[in-house]
Design a protein around this motif. Structure first.
Motif, PDB file in Angstrom:
ATOM      1  N   LYS A 149       9.224  24.352  -6.224  1.00 53.92           N
ATOM      2  CA  LYS A 149       7.828  23.920  -6.348  1.00 53.92           C
ATOM      3  C   LYS A 149       6.865  24.853  -5.633  1.00 53.92           C
ATOM      4  O   LYS A 149       5.678  24.881  -5.968  1.00 53.92           O
ATOM      5  N   GLU A 150       7.356  25.578  -4.634  1.00 54.84           N
ATOM      6  CA  GLU A 150       6.463  26.385  -3.809  1.00 54.84           C
ATOM      7  C   GLU A 150       6.626  27.886  -4.042  1.00 54.84           C
ATOM      8  O   GLU A 150       5.653  28.604  -4.231  1.00 54.84           O
ATOM      9  N   GLY A 151       7.862  28.377  -3.976  1.00 56.97           N
ATOM     10  CA  GLY A 151       8.067  29.805  -4.134  1.00 56.97           C
ATOM     11  C   GLY A 151       9.299  30.278  -3.381  1.00 56.97           C
ATOM     12  O   GLY A 151      10.231  29.518  -3.136  1.00 56.97           O
ATOM     13  N   CYS A 152       9.275  31.527  -2.993  1.00 55.02           N
ATOM     14  CA  CYS A 152      10.429  32.165  -2.364  1.00 55.02           C
ATOM     15  C   CYS A 152      10.012  32.788  -1.034  1.00 55.02           C
ATOM     16  O   CYS A 152       9.034  33.540  -0.969  1.00 55.02           O
ATOM     17  N   LYS A 153      10.770  32.465   0.028  1.00 62.48           N
ATOM     18  CA  LYS A 153      10.511  33.028   1.350  1.00 62.48           C
ATOM     19  C   LYS A 153      11.636  33.994   1.694  1.00 62.48           C
ATOM     20  O   LYS A 153      12.815  33.662   1.544  1.00 62.48           O
ATOM     21  N   VAL A 154      11.272  35.190   2.162  1.00 59.29           N
ATOM     22  CA  VAL A 154      12.253  36.231   2.456  1.00 59.29           C
ATOM     23  C   VAL A 154      12.077  36.706   3.897  1.00 59.29           C
ATOM     24  O   VAL A 154      10.966  37.053   4.311  1.00 59.29           O
ATOM     25  N   ASP A 155      13.165  36.705   4.665  1.00 58.85           N
ATOM     26  CA  ASP A 155      13.210  37.335   5.987  1.00 58.85           C
ATOM     27  C   ASP A 155      14.042  38.605   5.856  1.00 58.85           C
ATOM     28  O   ASP A 155      15.150  38.563   5.290  1.00 58.85           O
ATOM     29  N   LEU A 156      13.536  39.721   6.384  1.00 65.77           N
ATOM     30  CA  LEU A 156      14.279  40.961   6.216  1.00 65.77           C
ATOM     31  C   LEU A 156      13.978  41.953   7.330  1.00 65.77           C
ATOM     32  O   LEU A 156      12.970  41.842   8.045  1.00 65.77           O
ATOM     33  N   SER A 158      10.499  44.395  10.900  1.00 66.39           N
ATOM     34  CA  SER A 158      11.003  43.077  10.525  1.00 66.39           C
ATOM     35  C   SER A 158       9.837  42.302   9.925  1.00 66.39           C
ATOM     36  O   SER A 158       8.698  42.420  10.387  1.00 66.39           O
ATOM     37  N   ALA A 159      10.130  41.518   8.901  1.00 59.22           N
ATOM     38  CA  ALA A 159       9.032  40.843   8.194  1.00 59.22           C
ATOM     39  C   ALA A 159       9.499  39.528   7.603  1.00 59.22           C
ATOM     40  O   ALA A 159      10.687  39.332   7.314  1.00 59.22           O
ATOM     41  N   ARG A 160       8.560  38.624   7.438  1.00 60.25           N
ATOM     42  CA  ARG A 160       8.727  37.411   6.638  1.00 60.25           C
ATOM     43  C   ARG A 160       7.693  37.457   5.528  1.00 60.25           C
ATOM     44  O   ARG A 160       6.497  37.600   5.787  1.00 60.25           O
ATOM     45  N   VAL A 161       8.153  37.365   4.295  1.00 62.82           N
ATOM     46  CA  VAL A 161       7.284  37.462   3.118  1.00 62.82           C
ATOM     47  C   VAL A 161       7.463  36.197   2.287  1.00 62.82           C
ATOM     48  O   VAL A 161       8.597  35.781   2.011  1.00 62.82           O
ATOM     49  N   PHE A 162       6.337  35.597   1.907  1.00 66.65           N
ATOM     50  CA  PHE A 162       6.393  34.383   1.094  1.00 66.65           C
ATOM     51  C   PHE A 162       5.706  34.641  -0.244  1.00 66.65           C
ATOM     52  O   PHE A 162       4.494  34.852  -0.311  1.00 66.65           O
TER      53      PHE A 162
END
Length: 288
Positions: free
Chosen positions: A95-102, A122-126
């Protein structure tokens, strides 16, 4: 004759197990779950962890994070490009999307020959279900000393101040992919401003690259800021479209970059936006 022996009596059956107290099965289940560790539970309701996010998704997240980082750094000398993705994980909420930690490595955009300039981020991308402008939190190690970066920015600033005539009609790089050294400051500053545009237009499946700078006009101002308009061509890799964008940029070394833009989409409605100072949310423009 001896009397017949009687068989030994069977041993008594074991006593029945004690009855479980009310609620004991629930307590046992909770104990088992706690021993498995909190990592097995999604961070937020409705999210499921992707056991093996694709390399493409991790690279997409890294590119988006770098566009955002380059813009927020506001320094042509601090521009970075992606070297490699080291590790990452993703969570998906339909319902919201995809969260990526890398975690990924970067190199300096205009690295000099023999220069060792490999950094780490280092990043968190939503990604919000194919909507543009992903939400990003990114931290990167410094590639070189801040004093050196400031010196290079000021040198570029002086070169831009000496620019007199408009550069309309020029192509940077040229048809052979070459950038004249005298035009390098123009290209670097255009790349810096375009980073904001590329971040705003990026989605989970669409990413952009600055293909060419086709025109520049610098404005005289009453203050010391660099103020100029330029036109770029952005290459969108998934659709292979070339999108022209007009960008207005105001820059001074050490200050927050200011950007306004207007892009002519080939298949979707036209888009425009602005970013000034420490503001985060763009303001739609009716015209450029």
């Amino acid at each position: 004759m001896q009397p017949r022996r009687q068989p030994s009596p069977a041993p008594p059956p074991p006593p029945p197990p004690p009855a479980l107290r009310p609620g004991a099965p629930l307590l046992a289940l909770l104990l088992l779950l706690s021993l498995r560790g909190a990592a097995a539970v999604p961070e937020e309701p409705g999210q499921s962890q992707d056991a093996g996010p694709s390399r493409g998704l991790l690279q997409q997240a890294a590119r988006a994070a770098l566009h955002f980082f380059n813009f927020r750094a506001g320094s042509p000398s601090a521009l970075r490009v992606l070297a490699a993705v080291q590790e990452g994980r993703a969570w998906v909420n339909p319902k919201e999307g995809c969260k990526v930690d890398l975690v990924f490595s970067t190199e300096r955009y205009k690295a000099e020959e023999g220069e060792e300039g490999l950094g780490k981020c280092s990043a968190r991308v939503f990604f919000k279900n194919q909507k543009p402008r992903p939400a990003i939190n990114v931290t990167c190690t410094r590639l070189f000393e801040k004093k050196k970066q400031q010196q290079e920015d000021y040198l570029l600033y002086k070169q831009m101040k000496r620019l007199k005539a408009p550069l309309d009609g020029v192509s940077i790089p040229d048809s052979h992919g070459h950038i004249d050294p005298s035009l390098r400051p123009v290209w670097d500053l255009a790349f810096l401003g375009s980073s904001y545009v590329m971040w705003e237009k990026t989605t989970q499946s669409l990413h952009y690259y600055l293909a060419q700078l086709t025109g520049v006009k610098q404005w005289k101002t009453d203050d010391d800021e660099i103020d100029f308009d330029y036109t770029v061509l952005l290459h969108e890799f998934s659709t292979q479209e070339i999108i022209p964008c007009r960008i207005h940029l105001v820059w001074y070394p050490g200050k927050q970059l200011k950007v306004k833009y207007h892009c002519q989409e080939l298949q979707t409605p036209e888009a425009s936006g602005t970013e000034e100072g420490s503001a985060v949310a763009p303001t739609k423009l009716s015209n450029f």
